[in-house]
Design a protein around this motif. Sequence first.
Motif, PDB file in Angstrom:
ATOM      1  N   ALA A 188       1.615  -1.517   0.045  1.00 49.01           N
ATOM      2  CA  ALA A 188       0.214  -0.127  -0.185  1.00 49.01           C
ATOM      3  C   ALA A 188       0.869   1.301  -0.161  1.00 49.01           C
ATOM      4  N   LEU A 189       0.894   1.053  -1.034  1.00 45.69           N
ATOM      5  CA  LEU A 189       2.076   3.028  -1.045  1.00 45.69           C
ATOM      6  C   LEU A 189       1.175   4.066  -0.809  1.00 45.69           C
ATOM      7  N   MET A 190       1.598   4.137  -0.084  1.00 48.86           N
ATOM      8  CA  MET A 190       1.155   6.009   0.832  1.00 48.86           C
ATOM      9  C   MET A 190       1.403   7.128   0.292  1.00 48.86           C
ATOM     10  N   ASP A 191       0.687   8.217  -0.487  1.00 48.76           N
ATOM     11  CA  ASP A 191       1.414   9.542  -0.448  1.00 48.76           C
ATOM     12  C   ASP A 191       0.616  10.562   0.677  1.00 48.76           C
ATOM     13  N   TYR A 192       1.363  11.947   0.911  1.00 49.31           N
ATOM     14  CA  TYR A 192       0.932  12.415   1.704  1.00 49.31           C
ATOM     15  C   TYR A 192       1.067  13.750   1.150  1.00 49.31           C
ATOM     16  N   LYS A 193       0.045  14.949   1.756  1.00 48.38           N
ATOM     17  CA  LYS A 193      -0.302  16.055   0.892  1.00 48.38           C
ATOM     18  C   LYS A 193      -0.115  16.939   1.701  1.00 48.38           C
ATOM     19  N   PHE A 194       0.712  17.794   2.178  1.00 46.82           N
ATOM     20  CA  PHE A 194       0.835  18.856   2.913  1.00 46.82           C
ATOM     21  C   PHE A 194       0.932  20.542   2.892  1.00 46.82           C
ATOM     22  N   HIS A 195      -0.806  20.921   3.002  1.00 50.53           N
ATOM     23  CA  HIS A 195      -1.116  22.163   2.725  1.00 50.53           C
ATOM     24  C   HIS A 195      -0.384  23.408   3.123  1.00 50.53           C
ATOM     25  N   CYS A 196      -0.347  23.696   2.802  1.00 48.31           N
ATOM     26  CA  CYS A 196       0.743  25.050   3.476  1.00 48.31           C
ATOM     27  C   CYS A 196       0.643  26.819   3.140  1.00 48.31           C
ATOM     28  N   PHE A 197       0.244  27.045   4.160  1.00 52.51           N
ATOM     29  CA  PHE A 197      -0.195  28.764   3.823  1.00 52.51           C
ATOM     30  C   PHE A 197       0.564  29.710   4.754  1.00 52.51           C
ATOM     31  N   LEU A 257      10.395  23.568   3.139  1.00 56.96           N
ATOM     32  CA  LEU A 257      10.199  23.664   1.729  1.00 56.96           C
ATOM     33  C   LEU A 257       8.833  25.169   1.057  1.00 56.96           C
ATOM     34  N   ALA A 258       8.278  24.758   2.283  1.00 58.45           N
ATOM     35  CA  ALA A 258       7.053  26.230   1.966  1.00 58.45           C
ATOM     36  C   ALA A 258       6.815  27.409   2.623  1.00 58.45           C
ATOM     37  N   ALA A 259       8.079  27.521   2.943  1.00 60.53           N
ATOM     38  CA  ALA A 259       8.690  28.703   3.755  1.00 60.53           C
ATOM     39  C   ALA A 259       8.461  30.567   2.661  1.00 60.53           C
ATOM     40  N   GLU A 260       9.118  30.042   1.659  1.00 61.79           N
ATOM     41  CA  GLU A 260       8.795  30.888   0.557  1.00 61.79           C
ATOM     42  C   GLU A 260       7.861  31.776  -0.057  1.00 61.79           C
ATOM     43  N   PHE A 261       6.683  30.475   0.118  1.00 62.88           N
ATOM     44  CA  PHE A 261       5.378  30.172  -0.927  1.00 62.88           C
ATOM     45  C   PHE A 261       4.852  30.791  -0.226  1.00 62.88           C
ATOM     46  N   LEU A 262       3.137  31.588  -1.102  1.00 57.94           N
ATOM     47  CA  LEU A 262       1.891  32.428  -0.372  1.00 57.94           C
ATOM     48  C   LEU A 262       1.206  30.756   0.012  1.00 57.94           C
ATOM     49  N   TYR A 263       0.980  29.769  -0.792  1.00 56.47           N
ATOM     50  CA  TYR A 263       0.566  28.789  -0.581  1.00 56.47           C
ATOM     51  C   TYR A 263       1.749  27.517  -1.361  1.00 56.47           C
ATOM     52  N   VAL A 264       0.931  26.535  -1.000  1.00 54.75           N
ATOM     53  CA  VAL A 264       2.367  25.442  -1.721  1.00 54.75           C
ATOM     54  C   VAL A 264       1.318  24.396  -0.959  1.00 54.75           C
ATOM     55  N   ARG A 265       1.136  22.614  -2.231  1.00 57.60           N
ATOM     56  CA  ARG A 265       1.254  21.920  -2.154  1.00 57.60           C
ATOM     57  C   ARG A 265       2.579  21.218  -1.317  1.00 57.60           C
ATOM     58  N   VAL A 266       2.979  20.352  -0.471  1.00 53.92           N
ATOM     59  CA  VAL A 266       4.221  19.853  -0.749  1.00 53.92           C
ATOM     60  C   VAL A 266       3.127  18.163  -0.409  1.00 53.92           C
ATOM     61  N   LEU A 280       5.894  19.561  -6.210  1.00 46.23           N
ATOM     62  CA  LEU A 280       5.381  20.959  -5.124  1.00 46.23           C
ATOM     63  C   LEU A 280       4.034  21.621  -6.056  1.00 46.23           C
ATOM     64  N   THR A 281       2.729  21.251  -5.545  1.00 45.88           N
ATOM     65  CA  THR A 281       1.725  22.292  -6.324  1.00 45.88           C
ATOM     66  C   THR A 281       1.127  23.698  -5.693  1.00 45.88           C
ATOM     67  N   PHE A 282       1.062  24.310  -6.784  1.00 43.55           N
ATOM     68  CA  PHE A 282       0.832  25.460  -6.286  1.00 43.55           C
ATOM     69  C   PHE A 282      -0.848  26.064  -6.750  1.00 43.55           C
ATOM     70  N   PHE A 283      -1.372  25.482  -8.013  1.00 46.22           N
ATOM     71  CA  PHE A 283      -2.294  25.526  -8.102  1.00 46.22           C
ATOM     72  C   PHE A 283      -3.040  23.936  -7.849  1.00 46.22           C
ATOM     73  N   PRO A 284      -3.407  23.414  -6.950  1.00 46.69           N
ATOM     74  CA  PRO A 284      -4.534  22.195  -7.552  1.00 46.69           C
ATOM     75  C   PRO A 284      -5.648  22.050  -8.024  1.00 46.69           C
ATOM     76  N   ALA A 285      -5.831  21.209  -9.161  1.00 55.26           N
ATOM     77  CA  ALA A 285      -7.123  20.846  -9.865  1.00 55.26           C
ATOM     78  C   ALA A 285      -7.089  22.332 -10.208  1.00 55.26           C
ATOM     79  N   SER A 286      -6.419  23.301 -10.910  1.00 57.29           N
ATOM     80  CA  SER A 286      -6.080  24.958 -11.683  1.00 57.29           C
ATOM     81  C   SER A 286      -7.084  25.434 -10.494  1.00 57.29           C
ATOM     82  N   GLY A 287      -7.377  25.140  -9.561  1.00 60.34           N
ATOM     83  CA  GLY A 287      -8.133  25.960  -8.345  1.00 60.34           C
ATOM     84  C   GLY A 287      -9.086  26.244  -8.374  1.00 60.34           C
ATOM     85  N   MET A 288      -9.463  25.124  -8.711  1.00 64.73           N
ATOM     86  CA  MET A 288     -11.029  25.311  -8.974  1.00 64.73           C
ATOM     87  C   MET A 288     -11.851  25.047  -7.652  1.00 64.73           C
ATOM     88  N   PRO A 289     -13.176  25.463  -7.372  1.00 64.48           N
ATOM     89  CA  PRO A 289     -14.076  24.981  -6.090  1.00 64.48           C
ATOM     90  C   PRO A 289     -14.293  23.786  -5.934  1.00 64.48           C
TER      91      PRO A 289
END
Length: 319
Positions: A188-197, A257-266, A280-289
Amino acid sequence: MKKIREILTRLKNNNLLLYYIWTEFVRLKGKKALEKYTDLEAVTNMYFAYSRRYPNLKNPTLFSEKMQWLKLYYHNPNMEIAADKYEVRNFIKQKGYANLLNKLIQVFEKVEDIQLDKLPEKFVLKASHGSSWNLIVNNKSKINWFLWKRILKSWLKHNIFWNGREWVYKNSKPRLVCEAYLEDKSGALMDYKFHCFHGKPMFIQANNGRGQKVHAQNFYDLNWKLAPFGKDLTPLPEVNIPKPHCFKEMLKIAKDLAAEFLYVRVDFYEVNKKIIFGELTFFPASGMPDFKPPEYDKIWGDFLILPNKTAKINTDEST
């Protein structure tokens, strides 16, 4: 409209020929949109097509609206480097985390340069200049290379900037990055996405059963308490996703890794209790609602403070 989109997505994901046709359709549609629309028009049109309403860009309050604002009016040059799936490797090395990088096998600029007989039985191919353009190979003899090579060529001719105007990809050099196939002894390969503000991790998105019948995508707070919302998928409280063994270390690295960014997903993988950097992802799903329930679009929006938004909103509409 959204229901139809979901049905079409399932169809193309389960049929390789349809996936190729869809890939070419999206590429050609994006190329046409680049010629026809300004960045502002493209962003608002895409948002409306997804949600049936236009984003408020003069006074954005929702996370999805602020994502669109950042596409149009905010540039940090390091975001271009960090978003590139190949260039980010140097970014990670400079941060002192070379040990977290997955093994690099080869980089291709043309599909014709791929020599399958020289590649291992298992590997991963991902486009350096896009999002979700990945081919996971666990047995290369069972891959339909006739179609997949055409899909890879389509990726190399495409630029994800055309469709959603995610400027971080605009100048990316199209490449195919070949990396080692990752697998965990547990299966079960797991991935973890940290949403950072503003350099601070706030929520962790954990996926379990990706590509299987039951795919859980749950969000957790920093105490690993299940959050009452999801993005794109409704959370499944009945699915217990354990906290990663290396959670504290992941948290520390994500913050760095997120220190200099307004928002990033690590993004990280955990393979046999070892951390592997994902992207590193800056616009997940292109930022859609895509929040479920939708009120969390506003709650997340409150975490993201835009710089000088009133001053910049009246500048040139294109990036």
